[in-house]
Write a protein that holds these residues in place. Sequence first.
Motif, PDB file in Angstrom:
ATOM      1  N   LEU A  20     -34.137  14.911  28.558  1.00  0.00           N
ATOM      2  CA  LEU A  20     -34.914  15.028  27.322  1.00  0.00           C
ATOM      3  C   LEU A  20     -36.419  14.914  27.544  1.00  0.00           C
ATOM      4  O   LEU A  20     -37.205  15.579  26.870  1.00  0.00           O
ATOM      5  CB  LEU A  20     -34.475  13.959  26.318  1.00  0.00           C
ATOM      6  CG  LEU A  20     -33.098  14.154  25.706  1.00  0.00           C
ATOM      7  CD1 LEU A  20     -32.711  12.929  24.882  1.00  0.00           C
ATOM      8  CD2 LEU A  20     -33.057  15.402  24.839  1.00  0.00           C
ATOM      9  N   THR A  21     -36.819  14.060  28.487  1.00  0.00           N
ATOM     10  CA  THR A  21     -38.249  13.823  28.702  1.00  0.00           C
ATOM     11  C   THR A  21     -38.835  14.672  29.820  1.00  0.00           C
ATOM     12  O   THR A  21     -40.048  14.697  29.994  1.00  0.00           O
ATOM     13  CB  THR A  21     -38.519  12.344  29.025  1.00  0.00           C
ATOM     14  OG1 THR A  21     -37.830  11.987  30.232  1.00  0.00           O
ATOM     15  CG2 THR A  21     -38.077  11.443  27.879  1.00  0.00           C
ATOM     16  N   GLY A  22     -37.982  15.340  30.575  1.00  0.00           N
ATOM     17  CA  GLY A  22     -38.464  16.148  31.692  1.00  0.00           C
ATOM     18  C   GLY A  22     -38.901  15.332  32.887  1.00  0.00           C
ATOM     19  O   GLY A  22     -39.656  15.811  33.722  1.00  0.00           O
ATOM     20  N   THR A  23     -38.420  14.091  32.959  1.00  0.00           N
ATOM     21  CA  THR A  23     -38.769  13.249  34.101  1.00  0.00           C
ATOM     22  C   THR A  23     -37.712  13.379  35.193  1.00  0.00           C
ATOM     23  O   THR A  23     -36.592  13.824  34.945  1.00  0.00           O
ATOM     24  CB  THR A  23     -38.892  11.767  33.688  1.00  0.00           C
ATOM     25  OG1 THR A  23     -37.667  11.345  33.079  1.00  0.00           O
ATOM     26  CG2 THR A  23     -40.032  11.552  32.714  1.00  0.00           C
ATOM     27  N   ASP A  24     -38.086  12.967  36.374  1.00  0.00           N
ATOM     28  CA  ASP A  24     -37.184  13.014  37.521  1.00  0.00           C
ATOM     29  C   ASP A  24     -36.182  11.866  37.404  1.00  0.00           C
ATOM     30  O   ASP A  24     -36.573  10.708  37.265  1.00  0.00           O
ATOM     31  CB  ASP A  24     -37.998  12.890  38.808  1.00  0.00           C
ATOM     32  CG  ASP A  24     -37.172  13.090  40.060  1.00  0.00           C
ATOM     33  OD1 ASP A  24     -35.929  13.110  39.974  1.00  0.00           O
ATOM     34  OD2 ASP A  24     -37.776  13.219  41.140  1.00  0.00           O
ATOM     35  N   ILE A  25     -34.899  12.154  37.462  1.00  0.00           N
ATOM     36  CA  ILE A  25     -33.863  11.126  37.351  1.00  0.00           C
ATOM     37  C   ILE A  25     -34.025  10.055  38.425  1.00  0.00           C
ATOM     38  O   ILE A  25     -33.723   8.889  38.200  1.00  0.00           O
ATOM     39  CB  ILE A  25     -32.443  11.744  37.380  1.00  0.00           C
ATOM     40  CG1 ILE A  25     -31.355  10.685  37.149  1.00  0.00           C
ATOM     41  CG2 ILE A  25     -32.191  12.448  38.698  1.00  0.00           C
ATOM     42  CD1 ILE A  25     -31.381  10.050  35.803  1.00  0.00           C
ATOM     43  N   VAL A  26     -34.532  10.426  39.577  1.00  0.00           N
ATOM     44  CA  VAL A  26     -34.726   9.455  40.658  1.00  0.00           C
ATOM     45  C   VAL A  26     -35.668   8.351  40.204  1.00  0.00           C
ATOM     46  O   VAL A  26     -35.430   7.168  40.470  1.00  0.00           O
ATOM     47  CB  VAL A  26     -35.250  10.151  41.933  1.00  0.00           C
ATOM     48  CG1 VAL A  26     -35.596   9.142  43.006  1.00  0.00           C
ATOM     49  CG2 VAL A  26     -34.217  11.146  42.441  1.00  0.00           C
ATOM     50  N   ASP A  27     -36.723   8.709  39.482  1.00  0.00           N
ATOM     51  CA  ASP A  27     -37.653   7.698  38.975  1.00  0.00           C
ATOM     52  C   ASP A  27     -36.946   6.746  38.017  1.00  0.00           C
ATOM     53  O   ASP A  27     -37.174   5.538  38.049  1.00  0.00           O
ATOM     54  CB  ASP A  27     -38.843   8.351  38.272  1.00  0.00           C
ATOM     55  CG  ASP A  27     -39.718   9.147  39.219  1.00  0.00           C
ATOM     56  OD1 ASP A  27     -39.690   8.870  40.435  1.00  0.00           O
ATOM     57  OD2 ASP A  27     -40.423  10.055  38.742  1.00  0.00           O
ATOM     58  N   ASN A  28     -36.102   7.286  37.162  1.00  0.00           N
ATOM     59  CA  ASN A  28     -35.372   6.457  36.202  1.00  0.00           C
ATOM     60  C   ASN A  28     -34.387   5.522  36.915  1.00  0.00           C
ATOM     61  O   ASN A  28     -34.249   4.360  36.532  1.00  0.00           O
ATOM     62  CB  ASN A  28     -34.612   7.330  35.204  1.00  0.00           C
ATOM     63  CG  ASN A  28     -35.536   8.147  34.334  1.00  0.00           C
ATOM     64  OD1 ASN A  28     -36.675   8.430  34.682  1.00  0.00           O
ATOM     65  ND2 ASN A  28     -35.040   8.556  33.187  1.00  0.00           N
ATOM     66  N   LEU A  29     -33.701   6.023  37.914  1.00  0.00           N
ATOM     67  CA  LEU A  29     -32.715   5.209  38.624  1.00  0.00           C
ATOM     68  C   LEU A  29     -33.370   4.169  39.523  1.00  0.00           C
ATOM     69  O   LEU A  29     -32.822   3.082  39.707  1.00  0.00           O
ATOM     70  CB  LEU A  29     -31.787   6.100  39.463  1.00  0.00           C
ATOM     71  CG  LEU A  29     -30.920   7.081  38.681  1.00  0.00           C
ATOM     72  CD1 LEU A  29     -30.096   7.942  39.646  1.00  0.00           C
ATOM     73  CD2 LEU A  29     -30.015   6.355  37.698  1.00  0.00           C
TER      74      LEU A  29
END
Length: 74
Positions: A20-29
């Motif tokens: 939804l935000t267009g961010t990299d999932i790696v950053d979130n994890l």
Amino acid sequence: MKLSDEVIAHIAKQLQIAILTGTDIVDNLRIIDLHESAGKVYLHPDYAANAAQIEKNMIETASILSGEQDKKDE
């Protein structure tokens, strides 16, 4: 060790947020804080509370922005 259902659900939610935000999932994890108990991995309570507050804020902001867009469309 195994992931708890709580952690699996949180990872799924982080993937949705990344999409939804267009961010990299790696950053979130990368920021997830975990702890182990009885052979399972759980979200750290402080992290879980903070993540829930951030998600609540995102939903409130999206609702406000959606309402503003609806007013523009009228």
